[in-house]
Design an enzyme around this catalytic site. Structure first.
Site, PDB file in Angstrom:
ATOM      1  N   CYS A  17     109.255 -45.737  57.430  1.00 26.39           N
ATOM      2  CA  CYS A  17     109.009 -46.984  58.354  1.00 26.39           C
ATOM      3  C   CYS A  17     110.572 -47.638  59.303  1.00 26.39           C
ATOM      4  O   CYS A  17     110.767 -47.039  59.868  1.00 26.39           O
ATOM      5  CB  CYS A  17     108.090 -47.962  57.488  1.00 26.39           C
ATOM      6  SG  CYS A  17     107.572 -48.591  58.462  1.00 26.39           S
ATOM      7  N   GLU A  24     102.933 -45.097  54.819  1.00 27.27           N
ATOM      8  CA  GLU A  24     103.695 -46.119  53.954  1.00 27.27           C
ATOM      9  C   GLU A  24     102.569 -46.874  52.969  1.00 27.27           C
ATOM     10  O   GLU A  24     101.421 -47.057  53.817  1.00 27.27           O
ATOM     11  CB  GLU A  24     104.505 -47.234  54.134  1.00 27.27           C
ATOM     12  CG  GLU A  24     105.332 -47.673  54.037  1.00 27.27           C
ATOM     13  CD  GLU A  24     106.384 -48.576  54.516  1.00 27.27           C
ATOM     14  OE1 GLU A  24     106.192 -49.253  55.815  1.00 27.27           O
ATOM     15  OE2 GLU A  24     106.826 -49.504  54.072  1.00 27.27           O
ATOM     16  N   LYS A  40     112.862 -45.884  49.207  1.00 33.44           N
ATOM     17  CA  LYS A  40     112.970 -46.581  50.332  1.00 33.44           C
ATOM     18  C   LYS A  40     114.285 -47.538  50.495  1.00 33.44           C
ATOM     19  O   LYS A  40     114.042 -48.420  49.045  1.00 33.44           O
ATOM     20  CB  LYS A  40     111.676 -47.407  50.886  1.00 33.44           C
ATOM     21  CG  LYS A  40     112.333 -47.870  52.579  1.00 33.44           C
ATOM     22  CD  LYS A  40     110.606 -48.873  52.812  1.00 33.44           C
ATOM     23  CE  LYS A  40     111.141 -49.909  53.797  1.00 33.44           C
ATOM     24  NZ  LYS A  40     109.854 -50.468  54.575  1.00 33.44           N
TER      25      LYS A  40
HETATM   26  N1  LIG Z   1     107.254 -51.200  56.878  1.00 29.57           N
HETATM   27  C1  LIG Z   1     107.642 -51.525  57.820  1.00 29.57           C
HETATM   28  O1  LIG Z   1     108.844 -51.035  56.980  1.00 29.57           O
HETATM   29  C2  LIG Z   1     108.205 -52.670  59.005  1.00 29.57           C
HETATM   30  C3  LIG Z   1     108.649 -52.089  59.815  1.00 29.57           C
HETATM   31  C4  LIG Z   1     108.657 -52.891  61.228  1.00 29.57           C
HETATM   32  O2  LIG Z   1     107.807 -53.557  61.117  1.00 29.57           O
HETATM   33  C5  LIG Z   1     109.959 -53.341  62.098  1.00 29.57           C
HETATM   34  O3  LIG Z   1     110.868 -51.946  62.040  1.00 29.57           O
HETATM   35  O4  LIG Z   1     109.719 -53.709  62.901  1.00 29.57           O
END
Ligand SMILES: NC(=O)CCC(=O)C(=O)O
Length: 263
Positions: free
Chosen positions: A146, A42, A112
């Site tokens: 993510c 990401e 996203k």
């Molecule tokens: N970049 C993100 O979406 C981080 C997600 C995360 O750190 C988490 O769900 O815990």
């Protein structure tokens, strides 16, 4: 068989030129290793920036990223799941993934949809509202980004839409590494699909580390390749046999037994 290379990259915060150059080096290495598909993490072009995202770090309509992925995919004759980058479309910012096939065509674009409010992502970015699936060398695939691995309904929708491989590019921090590993394995097990989860690694700002721990997981939840705790950049490789999805689903008939009438 499809050979997958998950590129666990150390993304340098706000250092766009460095990151594009580094991504190119890593994609070339993946191609030398004979991958059919290379996957980036990401926000690989500038890091996971929320309110601090400056305008020049957002790729307008993804033009630079699309040209970059397209050029390398065609030259190296590989498919590239391009992690994600910060984009600006009109007046809005998105966390966007582009997918390029071996011919260099951009075959899919995903914004996203579940923004990471715990980290303030929604203060800067707008959410997408489309499930996105695509085919790589004839195999049905899907992508989430993510934080979205925490939303089993969204991943189930991917499975119901026919995806056999779910790509999960991420910039996930070390402090929640146990969640990262468990959630990705759980999504593979419950959906009986391959999960390719590709994280950033290393120290991003002083004392803030990304977790690495990129994995290639089969439809039974078994880990085929694992970057483990090593914080360094690496490409993990595994062949995946897509017939394992049907074999697993035919043996334990979760999709037949689920009660869609109740939920
Ligand atoms: N970049 C993100 O979406 C981080 C997600 C995360 O750190 C988490 O769900 O815990």
């Amino acid at each position: 068989m499809m050979k997958i290379g998950a590129i666990q990259m150390k993304v340098a915060l706000k250092k766009t030129e460095h990151n594009y150059n580094n991504a190119e080096v890593l994609l070339r290495k993946a191609a030398e290793a004979g991958v059919d598909v290379a996957v980036l993490p990401e926000m690989w072009s500038g890091g996971f920036l929320t309110e601090e995202l400056e305008d020049q770090l957002a790729d307008v309509d993804g033009q630079r990223t699309k040209a970059f992925l397209s050029r390398l995919a065609e030259e190296l004759c590989i498919n590239i799941v391009g992690g994600s980058v910060a984009t600006k479309k009109g007046e809005k910012y998105f966390n966007t993934s582009y997918i390029a096939n071996r011919a260099g065509d951009i075959i899919a674009e995903y914004d996203k949809t579940h923004l990471f409010s715990f980290g303030g992502e929604e203060k800067k970015y707008s959410p997408g509202d489309q499930l996105v699936t695509f085919q790589i060398d004839g195999v049905d695939c899907g992508i989430i980004i993510c934080y979205e691995v925490r939303f089993p309904e969204w991943c189930r929708k991917q499975a119901l839409a026919g995806s056999k491989i779910l790509f999960v590019p991420a910039e996930w921090p070390l402090e929640r590494v146990s969640h990262w590993r468990i959630l990705n394995q759980a999504r593979a097990i419950e959906n009986q699909m391959f999960v390719i989860c590709v994280n950033g690694c290393g120290e991003i700002v002083p004392n803030k580390f990304n977790a690495g721990n990129s994995m290639i997981i089969n439809p039974r939840g078994e880990i085929l390749a694992d970057a483990g705790e090593l914080p360094q950049e690496m490409i993990i490789l595994s062949d995946v046999d897509i017939s394992e999805v049907a074999n697993t689903r035919n043996k334990m008939t979760i999709f037949h037994d689920r009660r869609a009438d109740l939920y």
